[in-house]
Design a protein around this motif. Structure first.
Motif, PDB file in Angstrom:
ATOM      1  N   LYS A 296     -38.897  26.712  57.532  1.00 20.65           N
ATOM      2  CA  LYS A 296     -38.852  27.508  56.299  1.00 20.65           C
ATOM      3  C   LYS A 296     -37.507  28.229  56.233  1.00 20.65           C
ATOM      4  N   ILE A 297     -37.070  28.546  55.028  1.00 22.46           N
ATOM      5  CA  ILE A 297     -35.784  29.234  54.872  1.00 22.46           C
ATOM      6  C   ILE A 297     -35.776  30.506  55.732  1.00 22.46           C
ATOM      7  N   ASN A 298     -34.689  30.673  56.480  1.00 21.42           N
ATOM      8  CA  ASN A 298     -34.432  31.846  57.316  1.00 21.42           C
ATOM      9  C   ASN A 298     -35.445  32.048  58.442  1.00 21.42           C
ATOM     10  N   GLN A 299     -36.136  30.990  58.857  1.00 18.81           N
ATOM     11  CA  GLN A 299     -37.037  31.139  60.003  1.00 18.81           C
ATOM     12  C   GLN A 299     -36.477  30.384  61.214  1.00 18.81           C
ATOM     13  N   ASP A 300     -35.175  30.289  61.306  1.00 18.41           N
ATOM     14  CA  ASP A 300     -34.553  29.591  62.438  1.00 18.41           C
ATOM     15  C   ASP A 300     -34.668  30.402  63.722  1.00 18.41           C
ATOM     16  N   VAL A 301     -34.587  31.737  63.630  1.00 16.23           N
ATOM     17  CA  VAL A 301     -34.692  32.540  64.858  1.00 16.23           C
ATOM     18  C   VAL A 301     -36.080  32.356  65.489  1.00 16.23           C
ATOM     19  N   PRO A 302     -37.182  32.507  64.708  1.00 13.42           N
ATOM     20  CA  PRO A 302     -38.488  32.228  65.318  1.00 13.42           C
ATOM     21  C   PRO A 302     -38.570  30.814  65.907  1.00 13.42           C
ATOM     22  N   LEU A 303     -38.024  29.847  65.196  1.00 14.27           N
ATOM     23  CA  LEU A 303     -38.085  28.468  65.692  1.00 14.27           C
ATOM     24  C   LEU A 303     -37.313  28.323  67.011  1.00 14.27           C
ATOM     25  N   TYR A 723     -40.262  19.075  44.554  1.00 19.07           N
ATOM     26  CA  TYR A 723     -39.392  18.587  45.620  1.00 19.07           C
ATOM     27  C   TYR A 723     -40.036  18.834  46.972  1.00 19.07           C
ATOM     28  N   ASN A 724     -39.631  18.058  47.947  1.00 17.33           N
ATOM     29  CA  ASN A 724     -40.123  18.242  49.307  1.00 17.33           C
ATOM     30  C   ASN A 724     -39.403  19.432  49.958  1.00 17.33           C
ATOM     31  N   ILE A 725     -39.933  20.613  49.713  1.00 14.74           N
ATOM     32  CA  ILE A 725     -39.356  21.858  50.233  1.00 14.74           C
ATOM     33  C   ILE A 725     -40.536  22.726  50.674  1.00 14.74           C
ATOM     34  N   PRO A 726     -40.407  23.505  51.752  1.00 16.13           N
ATOM     35  CA  PRO A 726     -41.550  24.299  52.211  1.00 16.13           C
ATOM     36  C   PRO A 726     -42.094  25.218  51.108  1.00 16.13           C
ATOM     37  N   SER A 727     -43.381  25.494  51.173  1.00 20.75           N
ATOM     38  CA  SER A 727     -43.947  26.363  50.134  1.00 20.75           C
ATOM     39  C   SER A 727     -43.363  27.766  50.305  1.00 20.75           C
ATOM     40  N   GLY A 728     -43.195  28.426  49.197  1.00 22.88           N
ATOM     41  CA  GLY A 728     -42.593  29.762  49.219  1.00 22.88           C
ATOM     42  C   GLY A 728     -41.079  29.721  49.154  1.00 22.88           C
ATOM     43  N   ASN A 729     -40.507  28.515  49.256  1.00 24.50           N
ATOM     44  CA  ASN A 729     -39.042  28.372  49.248  1.00 24.50           C
ATOM     45  C   ASN A 729     -38.579  27.666  47.978  1.00 24.50           C
ATOM     46  N   LEU A 730     -37.376  27.999  47.544  1.00 24.34           N
ATOM     47  CA  LEU A 730     -36.778  27.361  46.370  1.00 24.34           C
ATOM     48  C   LEU A 730     -35.325  27.032  46.681  1.00 24.34           C
ATOM     49  N   ALA A 731     -34.784  26.059  45.958  1.00 21.02           N
ATOM     50  CA  ALA A 731     -33.350  25.767  46.098  1.00 21.02           C
ATOM     51  C   ALA A 731     -32.749  25.565  44.722  1.00 21.02           C
ATOM     52  N   SER A 732     -31.538  26.079  44.555  1.00 21.30           N
ATOM     53  CA  SER A 732     -30.813  25.882  43.310  1.00 21.30           C
ATOM     54  C   SER A 732     -29.320  25.923  43.635  1.00 21.30           C
ATOM     55  N   TYR A 733     -28.509  25.546  42.661  1.00 16.98           N
ATOM     56  CA  TYR A 733     -27.070  25.441  42.954  1.00 16.98           C
ATOM     57  C   TYR A 733     -26.334  26.759  42.701  1.00 16.98           C
ATOM     58  N   PHE A 734     -25.251  26.943  43.460  1.00 20.09           N
ATOM     59  CA  PHE A 734     -24.298  27.990  43.098  1.00 20.09           C
ATOM     60  C   PHE A 734     -23.119  27.282  42.440  1.00 20.09           C
ATOM     61  N   PRO A 735     -22.321  27.884  41.592  1.00 21.53           N
ATOM     62  CA  PRO A 735     -22.265  29.311  41.265  1.00 21.53           C
ATOM     63  C   PRO A 735     -23.286  29.790  40.215  1.00 21.53           C
ATOM     64  N   GLU A 736     -24.051  28.901  39.602  1.00 22.47           N
ATOM     65  CA  GLU A 736     -24.953  29.321  38.512  1.00 22.47           C
ATOM     66  C   GLU A 736     -25.890  30.447  38.939  1.00 22.47           C
ATOM     67  N   THR A 737     -26.305  30.432  40.218  1.00 23.17           N
ATOM     68  CA  THR A 737     -27.301  31.405  40.666  1.00 23.17           C
ATOM     69  C   THR A 737     -26.682  32.656  41.298  1.00 23.17           C
ATOM     70  N   ASN A 738     -25.347  32.729  41.300  1.00 22.32           N
ATOM     71  CA  ASN A 738     -24.726  33.917  41.911  1.00 22.32           C
ATOM     72  C   ASN A 738     -25.049  35.207  41.175  1.00 22.32           C
ATOM     73  N   VAL A 739     -25.445  35.096  39.916  1.00 21.61           N
ATOM     74  CA  VAL A 739     -25.839  36.303  39.162  1.00 21.61           C
ATOM     75  C   VAL A 739     -27.013  37.018  39.828  1.00 21.61           C
ATOM     76  N   LEU A 740     -27.780  36.271  40.662  1.00 24.52           N
ATOM     77  CA  LEU A 740     -29.007  36.843  41.236  1.00 24.52           C
ATOM     78  C   LEU A 740     -28.759  37.598  42.539  1.00 24.52           C
ATOM     79  N   ILE A 741     -27.587  37.393  43.135  1.00 18.61           N
ATOM     80  CA  ILE A 741     -27.373  37.886  44.501  1.00 18.61           C
ATOM     81  C   ILE A 741     -26.723  39.276  44.474  1.00 18.61           C
ATOM     82  N   PRO A 742     -27.433  40.282  44.983  1.00 18.65           N
ATOM     83  CA  PRO A 742     -26.905  41.643  44.890  1.00 18.65           C
ATOM     84  C   PRO A 742     -25.647  41.827  45.742  1.00 18.65           C
ATOM     85  N   TYR A 743     -24.661  42.505  45.142  1.00 20.17           N
ATOM     86  CA  TYR A 743     -23.376  42.674  45.844  1.00 20.17           C
ATOM     87  C   TYR A 743     -23.530  43.480  47.135  1.00 20.17           C
TER      88      TYR A 743
END
Ligand code: MGD
Ligand code: MGD
Ligand code: SF4
Ligand code: MO
Length: 765
Positions: A296-303, A723-743
């Motif tokens: 799952k996204i960002n669960q590499d440390v537990p893994l 898409y074959n992506i874990p539940s609870g996770n989403l993927a989209s392209y940047f730069p279109e989605t950079n508006v969502l990322i808090p500075y």
């Protein structure tokens, strides 16, 4: 201070759909389609004759370095061609026959251009002459080079303190340009040198420096031939470092295994049809990944903790799973690491990782028996709040296995831009290095500033708060690359002056300070001459090898200047001869810049002589197992905590990734062939179960919303793709989605924006 009317420009541009087509995701990378598509791009942008002239010179000893990614070339390049589909696209984009000249700027105002999509803006062509956008105006006008330098010098002289200047670098500049730029910025009196690696591999640099004593990777290309296991974590080489697939193929042919850890099953890691080989053309190619762990996204440390925990259990039984001799001789913190691992339950770690237990057991069995292990990674690990820990946990695994400083083993942070690593090595950084400062003082006779500078996220805040007033960019597209697009736009618009040294038009030329300058420069592939004689510059690849690059094409316009000449010109206008450095002379003489690099930067001794051959490797203490600069002179184990995500029922974690048809903010085309998405970028990949929960059908239109610090951010108009992506996770392209990322949300210590773990909600339109 001028109080002119604000321009009515859009930091986002068109959000119209372009006509999507969906197919099944691909099951292999490269092969004949890659060759076909590469040539289509090349012929369309450069024409057939130029394409056939330029491509054979790319990545050859006497040619130019590919302007794409930082993957290294083999020591003896094949005459058949040492490039990939995306390398061809990169060169086609740079060597395009289209031009953005003064007629173009007379026709389109910045207000009008800003409504175009990034794709349309980028496809307009190469910049041809210096242009200025004056206060209150919406049309750029031509300006002479000397006039442009004077405008910059005047604004730089007008600041209250040198710290009101921000000097950004993107990773395509040569060592010579970057060294000179860093020198000028320090002579000006600030360390405000944010660079694209702040948004990229900064987490790797921080983690590797603290654990191994060098902020770079330790493997060389030939290590892939000897490796028994290569783990590819959070990286999509089929798209972003395509010739890495050849290295993985060799590894497999020599009996090695490949494990990929990724929320997506990326086509490039499934199978590779090497277009350089007959069998890659006529057969089904080489299967690359042996085991895919769909984390799952960002669960590499537990893994990783779970893998280490299982290895520890085996080691307790067998005694030979960890390299105890190595641990004793070279490391510190082993006992604490084991204590930390004991504190977690396998069941919890497994649940967090989202992976089936059996698959993890196969990985553990494999790792238990092998010690020639390479870990490769890229943005899937670095762009999270715990980006630094992601990498430290990976280093823990390598240290336990003794997989450092031996053939076939080590760290491999795969770098982005072709000289991003070199720029850092020769002095682009916001941190202060007492050693570098002393060396600069000895060589150039001035005292560099010793106050820490601003990195990317803090530079944006400073401009927003009007604590910085002049923004200079050596390459890149700061507005679209940085997070929180609208906030970043306001920040840039607050500046008195923004300056862009660029090859191609991009959105950062449209969302500007009160005055803006475009300074057009030579691209990698172009002939750079001084009094009729061709000159070369040097670059450093992802594996620490420095080599030369010499352009060969007729420049896009006879008014272009090289980056070192431009920097020399600005510095000369600013200092007006009143400085210990002769800036104009230095900017025009690359041999002289290299002589200075030889004196100032460790490892570059004899640069002029050595860069003329096949190149040379910079010193790397990990390769020599020399940890003398670290506490107790030992490599450090690290205690990493688990990532924290407290998601509400309707929240998802979104990763913002690259399609197969873009280089960061440069959009080559609208297809993401390997993921089966054609002719559209405004898409969001979603798990089928999650879609049913939200009653969403394929191609439904949604808005993506994020909410941080009570501020709502929204990206409008995205088409949902199952898409074959874990539940609870989403993927989209940047730069279109950079508006969502808090500075103001970024990785601890490295300050890399959280581009791969943005908490969002989905709203059907
Ligand atoms: N053609 C092309 N080449 C490029 C670039 C480009 O834009 N186009 N950009 C260049 C640059 S500057 C860079 S930095 C590199 C970037 O190279 P990559 O890092 O490969 O690029 P991304 O598309 O950001 O892909 C990140 C990968 O990480 C995975 N991922 C995301 N989140 C996680 C996570 O939490 N855990 C794990 N394990 N995986 C995760 C994604 O599914 C994806 O496969 O490429 C360079 N090369
Ligand atoms: N949401 C999200 N945001 C991200 C990322 C992500 O994964 N997700 N990735 C981040 C990463 S890894 C990076 S590295 C940054 C990239 O950030 P940047 O490096 O700022 O962006 P690029 O798109 O690579 O810059 C492209 C522009 O560089 C200029 N250019 C190209 N070649 C040359 C040259 O030879 N010389 C000069 N002077 N200019 C040139 C052209 O004008 C072109 O328009 O974006 C970051 N932003
Ligand atoms: S792998 Fe990277 S450097 Fe090599 S040809 Fe492809 S894009 Fe260029
Ligand atoms: Mo990057």
């Amino acid at each position: 201070m001028s109080t002119t009317k604000k321009r009515n420009v859009s930091p986002i541009g068109s959000t119209e759909f372009t006509g999507i087509q969906i197919k099944e995701p691909a099951t292999y990378a490269a092969g004949i389609p890659a060759v076909k598509i590469a040539l289509q791009h090349a012929f369309k942008e450069m024409g057939v004759v130029k394409s056939l002239h330029v491509l054979p010179k790319m990545n050859q000893k006497e040619g130019f370095d590919c302007p794409g990614c930082a993957w290294p070339d083999p020591d003896s390049p094949s005459k058949l061609g040492e490039y990939c589909e995306n390398g061809v696209k990169a060169i086609a984009e740079e060597a395009t026959n289209k031009r953005v000249d003064k007629d173009f700027f007379a026709k389109y105002s910045v207000e009008e251009l800003s409504m175009w999509s990034d794709y349309q803006i980028g496809k307009s062509g190469r910049l041809t002459e210096p242009m200025i956008l004056r206060p209150g105006q919406i049309y750029y006008e031509p300006i002479s080079w000397e006039g442009a330098y004077e405008v910059i010098a005047k604004e730089l002289r007008a600041v209250n303190s040198p710290d009101e200047g921000i000097f950004y670098t993107s990773g395509r500049s040569s060592n010579e340009a970057a060294f000179l730029y860093g020198l000028f910025v320090r002579a000006f009196g600030t360390n405000n040198m944010p660079d694209c690696s702040n948004m990229c591999h900064e987490s790797s640099g921080v983690a590797l420096s603290q654990t191994l004593g060098i902020g770079k990777g330790s493997v060389k290309l030939e290590d892939f031939d000897k490796s028994e296991v290569v783990l590819v974590i959070g990286q999509n080489p089929g798209t972003n470092h395509p010739r890495m697939l050849t290295a993985l193929q060799k590894c497999k042919e020599n009996g090695g295994k490949v494990i990929s850890i990724n929320p997506l099953e990326e086509a490039g890691l499934i199978r590779f049809k090497n277009p350089q080989e007959i069998k890659g053309v006529i057969s089904s190619g080489t299967a690359l990944t042996d085991i895919h762990l769909q984390v799952k996204i960002n669960q590499d440390v537990p893994l990783l903790k779970l893998i280490i925990k299982k290895l520890k259990r085996l080691d307790e039984r067998q005694g030979d799973v960890f390299d105890h001799e190595f641990i004793k001789t070279y490391t510190q913190g082993y006992d604490k690491l084991l204590e930390d691992i004991d504190a977690y339950s396998e069941t919890d770690l497994l649940a967090l990782s989202g992976i089936e237990g059996d698959k993890i057991n196969s990985v553990v069995e494999l790792l238990a028996k092998k010690d020639k292990i390479i870990i490769c990674w890229a943005m899937g690990l670095t762009q999270h709040k715990n980006g630094v820990d992601n990498i430290k946990e990976s280093v823990n695994l390598l240290l336990l296995k003794g997989s450092l400083g031996k053939p076939g083993a080590g760290t491999c942070p795969v770098r982005g831009h072709s000289n991003v690593q070199g720029d850092r090595t020769v002095g682009i950084m916001h941190h202060v290095s007492a050693e570098l400062n002393a060396s600069i003082q000895n060589t150039f006779g001035f005292i560099p500033p010793d106050k820490e500078g601003l990195d990317t996220v803090h530079a944006i805040q400073a401009m927003h708060e009007k604590k910085a007033k002049v923004f200079v960019a050596l390459g890149g597209n700061f507005l679209s690359a940085a997070s929180d697009t609208e906030y970043t736009a306001e920040a840039l618009q607050n500046c008195e002056l923004t300056v862009a040294v660029s090859t191609k038009l991009n959105r950062s030329h449209l969302i500007t300070g009160k005055t803006a300058l475009i300074l057009p420069t030579l691209g990698r592939s172009e002939l750079d001459t001084k009094k009729g004689s061709p000159r070369f510059f040097t670059v450093e690849n992802s594996m620490g090898k420095v080599h030369q690059s010499k352009g060969m094409l007729k420049p896009a316009s006879d008014q272009l200047r090289s980056e070192p000449e431009i920097i020399g010109g600005i510095a000369n206008a600013y200092f007006r001869g009143d400085h210990s450095v002769n800036w104009k002379e230095l900017g025009e003489n690359y041999e002289l810049i290299r002589e200075k690099i030889e004196r100032v930067i460790k490892g570059f001794e004899n640069l002029n002589a050595r860069s003329k051959g096949t190149g040379f490797y910079l010193p790397n203490n990990v390769r020599d197992l020399d940890f003398s600069k670290l506490p107790n002179k030992k490599a450090q184990f690290s205690i990493c905590s688990l990532p924290e995500h407290d998601l509400k029922e309707d929240e998802f974690i979104l990763m913002t990734i690259r399609s197969h048809d873009q280089f960061n903010t440069t959009i080559y085309g609208l297809d993401d062939r390997y993921r089966g998405v054609y002719n559209e970028r405004r898409v969001i990949l979603m798990n089928k179960g999650d879609m049913s929960k939200l009653a969403l059908e394929p191609l439904d239109i949604v808005d993506i919303r994020s909410c941080y610090n009570d501020r709502d951010r929204v990206a409008h108009n995205f088409l949902v793709i199952p898409y074959n992506i874990p539940s609870g996770n989403l993927a989209s392209y940047f730069p279109e989605t950079n508006v969502l990322i808090p500075y103001n949300h970024y990785a601890k210590e490295s300050h890399t924006p959280i581009s791969k773990s943005v908490v969002v909600r989905i709203e059907k339109r």
